[in-house]
Design an enzyme around this catalytic site. Structure first.
Site, PDB file in Angstrom:
ATOM      1  N   GLY A  14      16.174  -0.966 -17.617  1.00 57.96           N
ATOM      2  CA  GLY A  14      15.961  -2.416 -17.482  1.00 57.96           C
ATOM      3  C   GLY A  14      16.486  -2.906 -16.142  1.00 57.96           C
ATOM      4  NE  ARG A  75      14.737   0.958 -20.895  1.00 58.23           N
ATOM      5  CZ  ARG A  75      14.566  -0.363 -20.943  1.00 58.23           C
ATOM      6  NH1 ARG A  75      13.380  -0.867 -21.167  1.00 58.23           N
ATOM      7  NH2 ARG A  75      15.601  -1.171 -20.779  1.00 58.23           N
ATOM      8  CG  ASP A 106      23.635   4.111 -22.840  1.00 53.75           C
ATOM      9  OD1 ASP A 106      24.643   4.790 -22.653  1.00 53.75           O
ATOM     10  OD2 ASP A 106      22.921   4.150 -23.861  1.00 53.75           O
ATOM     11  CB  THR A 129      22.871  -2.467 -17.647  1.00 52.74           C
ATOM     12  OG1 THR A 129      22.598  -3.124 -18.897  1.00 52.74           O
ATOM     13  CG2 THR A 129      24.294  -1.948 -17.697  1.00 52.74           C
ATOM     14  CG  ASP A 131      22.493  -4.474 -22.121  1.00 50.64           C
ATOM     15  OD1 ASP A 131      21.991  -5.612 -22.072  1.00 50.64           O
ATOM     16  OD2 ASP A 131      21.847  -3.459 -22.426  1.00 50.64           O
ATOM     17  CG  ASP A 133      25.705  -1.192 -22.483  1.00 50.41           C
ATOM     18  OD1 ASP A 133      25.668  -1.112 -21.237  1.00 50.41           O
ATOM     19  OD2 ASP A 133      24.763  -0.832 -23.202  1.00 50.41           O
ATOM     20  NE  ARG A 175      19.480  -1.098 -24.161  1.00 51.82           N
ATOM     21  CZ  ARG A 175      18.210  -0.742 -24.305  1.00 51.82           C
ATOM     22  NH1 ARG A 175      17.730  -0.476 -25.492  1.00 51.82           N
ATOM     23  NH2 ARG A 175      17.407  -0.670 -23.264  1.00 51.82           N
TER      24      ARG A 175
HETATM   25  O1  F6P Z   1      19.443  -2.869 -21.347  1.00 52.53           O
HETATM   26  C1  F6P Z   1      18.979  -4.074 -20.845  1.00 52.53           C
HETATM   27  C2  F6P Z   1      18.115  -4.786 -21.841  1.00 52.53           C
HETATM   28  O2  F6P Z   1      17.746  -6.037 -21.301  1.00 52.53           O
HETATM   29  C3  F6P Z   1      18.713  -4.957 -23.231  1.00 52.53           C
HETATM   30  O3  F6P Z   1      19.640  -6.016 -23.290  1.00 52.53           O
HETATM   31  C4  F6P Z   1      17.479  -5.162 -24.051  1.00 52.53           C
HETATM   32  O4  F6P Z   1      17.685  -4.767 -25.385  1.00 52.53           O
HETATM   33  C5  F6P Z   1      16.470  -4.274 -23.392  1.00 52.53           C
HETATM   34  O5  F6P Z   1      16.926  -4.053 -22.073  1.00 52.53           O
HETATM   35  C6  F6P Z   1      15.074  -4.803 -23.381  1.00 52.53           C
HETATM   36  O6  F6P Z   1      14.242  -3.849 -22.820  1.00 52.53           O
HETATM   37  P1  F6P Z   1      12.717  -4.093 -22.423  1.00 52.53           P
HETATM   38  O7  F6P Z   1      12.707  -4.913 -21.161  1.00 52.53           O
HETATM   39  O8  F6P Z   1      12.166  -2.740 -22.227  1.00 52.53           O
HETATM   40  O9  F6P Z   1      12.103  -4.859 -23.541  1.00 52.53           O
END
Ligand code: F6P
Length: 326
Positions: A14, A75, A106, A129, A131, A133, A175
């Protein structure tokens, strides 16, 4: 000194505000130290599909203030297979890239860890990130900007919640990590945060949501971490509608608005320090570590520690929110 002449840089997973500031810092610190730099597009995918370009100092001009990532991100499913990683390794050899700087969360650093082990290849990671985390670092690049975005959104929701005397559940990202919800709630003066780190029973939920109304407030704001563990804001609202029909409940899911926007000064500075530190680390012979920050000091965190789940939440944050929402 390690024999590194050319480094590759990529962003993965992300996106997060401040990634561009990190790309700029890595590129310019590398060039300052006499290294060649190559930008790899679309994360690990760019290695597999050969999307690699030389970077000069002006390749990163005028980007420090931009959200997102100029390198794009993805990803990569291919990189999760041994065959995909073999192709990536061959691309690095062919391009003469001696070490990688990977900016991501992560999943991206887990990929970096596996690749580094498989091919005995030098990689330094930057925690990119929203997050926050990752273990071993107080902060990740993008977290502060996302937190400010959440605060500004909740401030706006407060106006309408108060006018209509409503209870709002506001879902934020993160998350399995509740730090955005918890600090978002403290920063915006919300009544409560429902986070994966703390389970909340039916009695507590009742107390929590009636708090605002009982204490002569005319509205209530509750921040909820997305995801399976809390069930998210929708699930929470459904539960409350059944159990407490007296409340006029609404839900707002903040979604990807939290990932965009110009990075805050704090994120730009953090990304700049960490980006510079990544090159210093590689030139110092460090391998397979993430750059972290602890008590305002740059540290090296082994990948294996950084990607461990369940980063602890400071108990005083939970207590502060509880006390201040009386
Ligand atoms: O890890 C960053 C994040 O924004 C999380 O908070 C969220 O769950 C996820 O990525 C969303 O991913 P995507 O943009 O693939 O929907």
């Amino acid at each position: 000194m390690a024999n590194i002449k050319c480094i590759g840089i990529l962003t993965s997973g992300g996106d997060a505000p401040g990634m561009n500031a990190a790309i700029r810092a890595v590129t310019r610190t590398a060039i300052y130290n006499g290294l060649e730099v190559k930008g790899i597009m679309r994360g690990y995918k760019g290695l597999i599909f050969d999307e690699i370009e030389p970077f000069k100092t002006n390749s990163v001009s005028n980007i420090i203030q931009q959200g997102g990532t100029i390198l794009k991100t993805a990803r990569s499913k291919e990189f999760q297979t041994p065959e995909g990683r073999q192709i990536a390794y061959e691309a690095l050899q062919r391009e003469g890239i001696d070490a990688l700087v990977v900016i991501g969360g992560d999943g991206s650093l887990t990929g970096a860890r596996i690749f580094a082990q498989e091919f005995n290849y030098p990689i330094v990671g930057l925690p990119g990130t929203i997050d926050n985390d990752l273990q071993g670092t107080d902060l990740t690049i993008g977290y502060d900007t996302a937190l400010n975005t959440i605060m500004q959104a909740v401030d706006k929701i407060r106006d309408t919640a108060s006018s209509h005397e409503r209870l709002f559940f506001i879902e934020v990202m993160g998350r399995e990590c509740g730090i955005l919800a918890l600090n978002g709630a403290i920063a915006s003066g919300a009544e409560a945060a429902i986070i994966p780190e703390m389970s909340i029973g039916q009695d507590q939920l009742g107390d929590l949501i009636s708090n605002g109304f009982r204490k002569s407030k005319n509205s209530s704001l509750v921040l909820v971490t997305e995801g399976d563990i809390t069930g998210g804001a929708m699930a929470m609202a459904e539960r409350v509608k059944t159990e407490f029909p007296q409340y006029d409940v609404r839900v707002t899911i903040l979604g990807h608005v939290q990932r965009g926007g110009s990075p805050t000064a704090n994120d730009r500075i953090l990304a700049s320090r960490m980006g510079a530190a990544a090159i210093d680390a590689l030139l110092d012979g460090q391998r397979n570590v993430m750059i972290g920050i602890q008590n305002d000091v740059i540290v090296y965190v082994p990948f294996s520690k950084a990607v461990k789940k369940n980063k602890p939440i400071q108990p005083d944050l939970v207590e502060t929110l509880k006390v201040l929402s009386i």
